[in-house]
Design an enzyme around this catalytic site. Sequence first.
Site, mmCIF file in Angstrom:
data_model
loop_
_atom_site.group_PDB
_atom_site.id
_atom_site.type_symbol
_atom_site.label_atom_id
_atom_site.label_comp_id
_atom_site.label_asym_id
_atom_site.label_seq_id
_atom_site.Cartn_x
_atom_site.Cartn_y
_atom_site.Cartn_z
ATOM 1 N N LYS A 85 46.594 18.790 -51.007
ATOM 2 C CA LYS A 85 47.916 19.397 -50.660
ATOM 3 C C LYS A 85 47.726 20.979 -50.767
ATOM 4 O O LYS A 85 47.079 21.673 -51.669
ATOM 5 C CB LYS A 85 48.779 19.163 -51.772
ATOM 6 C CG LYS A 85 50.334 19.250 -51.330
ATOM 7 C CD LYS A 85 51.255 18.720 -52.417
ATOM 8 C CE LYS A 85 52.841 19.142 -52.174
ATOM 9 N NZ LYS A 85 53.522 18.623 -53.385
HETATM 10 O O1 G3P Z 1 56.564 18.370 -54.076
HETATM 11 C C1 G3P Z 1 57.187 19.519 -53.768
HETATM 12 C C2 G3P Z 1 58.736 19.435 -53.873
HETATM 13 O O2 G3P Z 1 59.315 18.357 -53.642
HETATM 14 C C3 G3P Z 1 59.421 20.270 -54.859
HETATM 15 O O3 G3P Z 1 60.835 20.007 -55.040
HETATM 16 O O4 G3P Z 1 62.851 20.356 -56.472
HETATM 17 O O5 G3P Z 1 60.861 21.718 -56.737
HETATM 18 O O6 G3P Z 1 62.272 22.085 -54.826
HETATM 19 P P1 G3P Z 1 61.778 21.159 -55.969
#
Ligand code: G3P
Length: 226
Positions: A85
């Site tokens: 990633k």
């Molecule tokens: O994995 C990356 C993403 O899904 C993060 O989500 O909830 O931290 O905006 P969030």
Amino acid sequence: MELYLDSANLDEIRHVASLGIISGVTTNPSLLAKEDPTVDVRQRILEIYSLVGGHVSVEVVSTDADGMLREAEEILSWFPEATIKIPMIPEGLKAVRRLSQQEVDTNVTLIFTPSQALAANNAGATYVSVFVGRLDDVGSDGMAVVRDVREIWDIQGLSSQILAASIRHPMHIIEAAKAGADIATCPYKALMQSLQHPLTDKGLSAFLADHRKMQEEIAKAKGALV
Ligand code: G3P
């Protein structure tokens, strides 16, 4: 649309994997930091991989291409099926291009616009992660970006998998599917909520109560015969 779990929590991953509804897990440094901060990242990632047996995205933390490539090499030495990633920055694109030449899967993260997604695709990304919830948080329409990316991909015949990330609730999952995302990576809470409906629980209670009543009546009838 495939479902991934967005988590580094082993209990969550174990539970959802046992339901047979996910085909991968995405992690990031913040999700790993939320767990035991003293955890050995390699060990945690390998535990996650053994639970899922499918896609696991592991994020690099370098901000220069050479550093990212060194980290990718290390992650791939843990398990060669890893998806690396990489953040959507110019140095990240450089690293994605090199990894794609080596046929290593990459997931370009922190994508907020169709033009970022297009650049990531052209660099050779396997997955482009559009952050829906974080766009909604700042008053933009996150799902519109997924829809635009899908439209561009279909017109242009592009090949990166469109991954709806930063999912916050069950409606995001449905909207991502309708927008044509190939995958939605969901936090545990949103995924579990998406399985529930009060009428399912009410209906099951009624079925079980009727079944019990029938069994009691059968037992009573049998008793009357002796
Ligand atoms: O994995 C990356 C993403 O899904 C993060 O989500 O909830 O931290 O905006 P969030």
